[in-house]
Enzyme design. Structure first.
Site, PDB file in Angstrom:
ATOM      1  N   ASP A 103       0.803  -1.231   0.000  1.00 53.37           N
ATOM      2  CA  ASP A 103       0.000   0.000   0.000  1.00 53.37           C
ATOM      3  C   ASP A 103       0.837   1.284   0.000  1.00 53.37           C
ATOM      4  O   ASP A 103       0.279   2.378   0.071  1.00 53.37           O
ATOM      5  CB  ASP A 103      -0.953  -0.012   1.205  1.00 53.37           C
ATOM      6  CG  ASP A 103      -0.237  -0.225   2.536  1.00 53.37           C
ATOM      7  OD1 ASP A 103       0.940  -0.638   2.526  1.00 53.37           O
ATOM      8  OD2 ASP A 103      -0.852   0.020   3.578  1.00 53.37           O
ATOM      9  N   GLU A 184      11.553  -3.643  12.117  1.00 56.36           N
ATOM     10  CA  GLU A 184      12.627  -2.965  11.383  1.00 56.36           C
ATOM     11  C   GLU A 184      13.892  -2.914  12.212  1.00 56.36           C
ATOM     12  O   GLU A 184      14.983  -3.289  11.758  1.00 56.36           O
ATOM     13  CB  GLU A 184      12.233  -1.515  11.041  1.00 56.36           C
ATOM     14  CG  GLU A 184      10.976  -1.356  10.192  1.00 56.36           C
ATOM     15  CD  GLU A 184       9.685  -1.282  10.996  1.00 56.36           C
ATOM     16  OE1 GLU A 184       9.722  -1.588  12.211  1.00 56.36           O
ATOM     17  OE2 GLU A 184       8.638  -0.935  10.418  1.00 56.36           O
TER      18      GLU A 184
END
Ligand code: UGA
Ligand code: MN
Length: 239
Positions: A103, A184
């Site tokens: 997205d 991350e």
């Protein structure tokens, strides 16, 4: 160098429009290999058909999330990225890895920038959190700190879309945890990355070339409302 663009995806009404838009970006990029990791038990026909029509080199992986993570606040896209990492380890020695969710919105210039990554490069991501941007802070050409509205006791408080990696730098120890908000950071830490090794891109992190866009969830209208609307518009047209 080839860019390996890793996209986690899952079935929902917004999936085809998101992937269509992303495909149309990637179709403008030379030397890109699209790794699409599908959060379901099989590689869906819908996704395969879309991938075939792009003419891009691609790898389609079935990577369902483990059953225990099917709750509400689960870490999204982890099983997918882990599967892509093992595929890369087995099949690729040379190239650049980038985690691009289905997205997000990417400027084509980002591809030119990340293609020369030596180890790990970083750059700003727009539309993140309360500050509106998440970015490394650069002083004299070096990353010295981070600007992110959710530091969350992280060594590298960055978004998934805010870095690229040279595949030579992917250690066997590289891994991504099933911990929402820490994927991350833990991944970058597992690479043994040091702050002074980070290569700042996008004009010393002064330009936004990727955005964390979000599509509003489609809400299925109830049949009753639908019919009412139809009758109203019908009346209007017949007068
Ligand atoms: C943010 C980060 O940008 C993600 O990279 C990170 O994985 C996520 O938070 C997280 O920490 O959980 P966000 O926009 O909030 O992303 O999440 P989504 O866009 O809904 O999901 C991230 C990726 O995982 C997407 O590519 C999505 O298609 C995929 N996903 C999501 C799945 O594969 N399965 C799911 O059930 C949900
Ligand atoms: Mn997203």
């Amino acid at each position: 160098k080839m860019i390996y663009y890793v996209t986690p995806t899952y079935p929902r009404p917004e999936q085809v429009p998101e992937l269509t838009r992303l495909a149309h970006t990637l179709m403008h990029v030379p030397r890109v290999h699209w790794i699409v990791a599908d959060d379901q038990q099989h590689c869906s026909d819908t996704v395969v058909n879309l991938l075939k029509r792009t003419g891009l080199p691609y790898t389609h992986i079935s990577s369902p999330k483990p059953f225990v993570y099917k709750g509400t606040n689960f870490p999204r896209g982890v099983a997918n990225r882990r599967a892509a990492l093992s595929w890369l380890r087995e099949n690729v020695q040379d190239g650049i890895l980038y985690f691009g969710d289905d997205d997000n919105t990417v400027d084509l210039q980002l591809f030119d920038e990340i293609r020369n990554t030596k180890k790990v490069s970083m750059f700003p991501v727009g539309l993140i959190g309360d500050y509106g941007v998440s970015t490394p802070i650069v002083k004299d050409g070096k990353v010295v700190a981070f600007f992110d509205s959710w530091p969350g006791s992280r060594t590298f408080p960055v978004d998934m879309a805010g870095f690229a990696i040279n595949i030579e730098f992917l250690k066997p120890s590289a891994s991504m945890p099933y911990i929402a908000g820490h994927e991350e950071d833990r991944f970058l830490v597992s690479l043994g990355l040091k702050l002074d090794e980070i290569e700042p891109l996008a004009a010393n992190c002064s330009k936004v070339l990727v955005w964390h866009t979000k599509t509003a969830k489609y809400k299925k209208p109830s049949l009753k409302i639908n019919l009412q609307k139809f009758e109203n518009s019908h009346k209007y047209e017949s007068f």
